[in-house]
Enzyme design. Structure first.
Site, PDB file in Angstrom:
ATOM      1  CG  ASN A  10       2.832   1.870   0.009  1.00  9.50           C
ATOM      2  OD1 ASN A  10       3.521   1.068   0.625  1.00  9.50           O
ATOM      3  ND2 ASN A  10       1.539   1.654  -0.243  1.00  9.50           N
ATOM      4  CE  LYS A  12       1.140  -0.193  -3.311  1.00 10.20           C
ATOM      5  NZ  LYS A  12       0.002  -0.289  -4.209  1.00 10.20           N
ATOM      6  CG  HIS A  95      -2.616   0.808   1.173  1.00 13.14           C
ATOM      7  ND1 HIS A  95      -3.046  -0.105   0.249  1.00 13.14           N
ATOM      8  CD2 HIS A  95      -1.945   1.765   0.485  1.00 13.14           C
ATOM      9  CE1 HIS A  95      -2.634   0.273  -0.959  1.00 13.14           C
ATOM     10  NE2 HIS A  95      -1.963   1.406  -0.831  1.00 13.14           N
ATOM     11  CD  GLU A  97      -2.057  -2.607  -2.438  1.00 14.38           C
ATOM     12  OE1 GLU A  97      -1.044  -2.630  -1.726  1.00 14.38           O
ATOM     13  OE2 GLU A  97      -2.076  -2.086  -3.574  1.00 14.38           O
ATOM     14  CD  GLU A 167      -3.200   5.455  -1.680  1.00 14.66           C
ATOM     15  OE1 GLU A 167      -2.217   5.683  -2.385  1.00 14.66           O
ATOM     16  OE2 GLU A 167      -3.305   4.442  -0.981  1.00 14.66           O
ATOM     17  N   GLY A 173      -2.615   1.106  -8.761  1.00  7.53           N
ATOM     18  CA  GLY A 173      -1.934   0.084  -9.561  1.00  7.53           C
ATOM     19  C   GLY A 173      -2.599  -0.206 -10.893  1.00  7.53           C
ATOM     20  CB  SER A 213      -2.205   5.214 -11.367  1.00 10.92           C
ATOM     21  OG  SER A 213      -2.574   3.852 -11.291  1.00 10.92           O
TER      22      SER A 213
HETATM   23  P1  PGA Z   1       0.208   2.983  -7.142  1.00 12.45           P
HETATM   24  O1  PGA Z   1      -0.070   2.674  -5.606  1.00 12.45           O
HETATM   25  O2  PGA Z   1       0.913   4.328  -7.190  1.00 12.45           O
HETATM   26  O3  PGA Z   1       1.086   1.864  -7.609  1.00 12.45           O
HETATM   27  O4  PGA Z   1      -1.115   3.034  -7.823  1.00 12.45           O
HETATM   28  C1  PGA Z   1      -0.468   3.693  -4.732  1.00 12.45           C
HETATM   29  C2  PGA Z   1      -0.681   3.137  -3.353  1.00 12.45           C
HETATM   30  O5  PGA Z   1      -1.132   1.987  -3.245  1.00 12.45           O
HETATM   31  O6  PGA Z   1      -0.386   3.790  -2.335  1.00 12.45           O
END
Ligand code: PGA
Length: 253
Positions: A10, A12, A95, A97, A167, A173, A213
Site C-alpha cells: 500500500n 499511500k 483503511h 487512515e 490492521e 506506521g 508495521s
Molecule cells: P505500515 O502501514 O506497514 O507502514 O504500518 C500498513 C498499512 O497502513 O496498510
C-alpha cells in the site's frame, strides 16, 4: 484446504508515475513464479502506467480508495468504473487512515464494498481497533462490529471475492507490530465471526491479511501463522528490495 496467499503493498500518498513504473519493472522479473500473489495499491495518478507496466507479470494493480456512487456530481471523488478503466483490479476500502483521518464510517465502507463488488473490483476490506478501543471495548467486540457493519448484506457468492485485512490501528506506521501469536488469535476470531455470519466453508476459504508495521524482520513469523494468509505492507512496500524480502523471505533472508 489451501487458501490464496497475498502480499499487498500500500503505497499511500507516495511515488510519482515514473517511480511507480521503475519499481514495477524492477520487481516483475523477481516475482515470476513466487508462490504468492503480489498486489500493489498505487496512487490514482499512477494507476494506468502501473497497470501497463504490470501487464504479463504476476503483479496485480489496484487503488487505495473510491466513492460508493456509480458516478455523479462529487467533486474530487473517483468511481469504481474509473478505477477499472485505468487498469485497477482491486481496491483497498476502509483503511484506518480513511476511517480515522477522513471520518469514514463502517456504513460508508459497506456502501463502497457493495459498489466495488457490483462493478467487478475485488475489495480488500480493512478492519482494526485503536488502542483506546482495545482497552475500553476489547478487540473482539470492536472487530465483530466492524465485520458485521462493513460487510452487511454481502451475499455468500460476493464474499468469495472479498479479501479482509486486519490492521490494528496502533501498529500502523508505528513500528509496534502485533506478535505472530496475537495476530493468529485475532485472525482465528475473525474467521469464526465470518463463519457465524455466512458459513464455515466460506470462512475457511477467505484470505485474511495482517497489516501494521510489517517489515522483513517480522514478516516470516507472521505469515507462518495458520490463519494469516498474507500481509498488507505500507512503509516497507516503498523500497523494492525491502518489499522483495517480505515477498520471498526464504530466498532473500
Ligand atoms: P505500515 O502501514 O506497514 O507502514 O504500518 C500498513 C498499512 O497502513 O496498510
Amino acid at each position: 484446504m489451501t487458501r490464496r496467499h497475498i502480499i499487498a503493498g500500500n503505497w499511500k500518498m507516495y511515488k510519482s508515475i515514473s517511480e511507480a513504473v521503475s519499481f514495477i519493472q524492477e520487481l516483475a522479473p523477481k516475482v515470476m513464479g513466487v508462490g504468492t500473489e503480489v498486489y500493489l495499491a498505487v496512487p490514482f495518478t499512477s494507476l494506468s502506467a502501473a497497470a501497463e507496466a504490470a501487464q504479463g507479470t504476476p503483479i496485480v494493480i489496484g487503488a487505495q480508495n473510491m466513492n460508493d456512487a456509480a458516478e455523479g456530481a462529487f467533486t474530487g471523488e473517483i468511481a469504481a468504473r474509473m478505477l477499472l478503466d485505468a487498469g485497477a483490479r482491486f481496491v483497498v476500502l476502509g483503511h484506518s487512515e480513511r476511517r480515522h483521518l477522513f471520518g469514514e464510517s463502517s456504513e460508508f465502507v459497506n456502501q463502497k464494498v457493495r459498489r466495488a463488488l457490483s462493478e467487478g473490483l475485488e475489495p480488500i476490506v480493512c478492519i482494526g481497533e485503536t488502542l483506546e478501543q482495545r482497552e475500553r471495548e476489547g478487540v473482539e467486540e470492536v472487530l465483530s462490529e466492524m465485520i458485521s457493519e462493513s460487510l452487511k448484506g454481502i451475499s455468500r457468492e460476493e464474499m468469495r471475492r472479498v479479501i479482509i485485512a486486519y490492521e490494528p490501528v496502533w501498529a500502523i506506521g508505528t513500528g509496534h507490530t502485533a506478535t505472530p501469536e496475537e495476530a493468529q488469535k485475532v485472525h482465528a476470531f475473525c474467521r469464526q465471526e465470518i463463519g457465524g455470519q455466512w458459513d464455515a466453508a466460506l470462512a475457511e476459504s477467505i484470505p485474511l491479511l495482517y497489516g501494521g508495521s510489517v517489515k522483513p524482520e517480522n514478516a516470516s513469523g507472521l505469515r507462518a501463522q495458520p490463519d494469516v494468509d498474507g500481509l498488507l505492507v505500507g512503509g516497507a512496500s516503498l523500497d523494492v528490495k525491502v518489499f522483495l524480502q517480505i515477498i520471498d523471505y526464504q530466498t532473500f533472508r
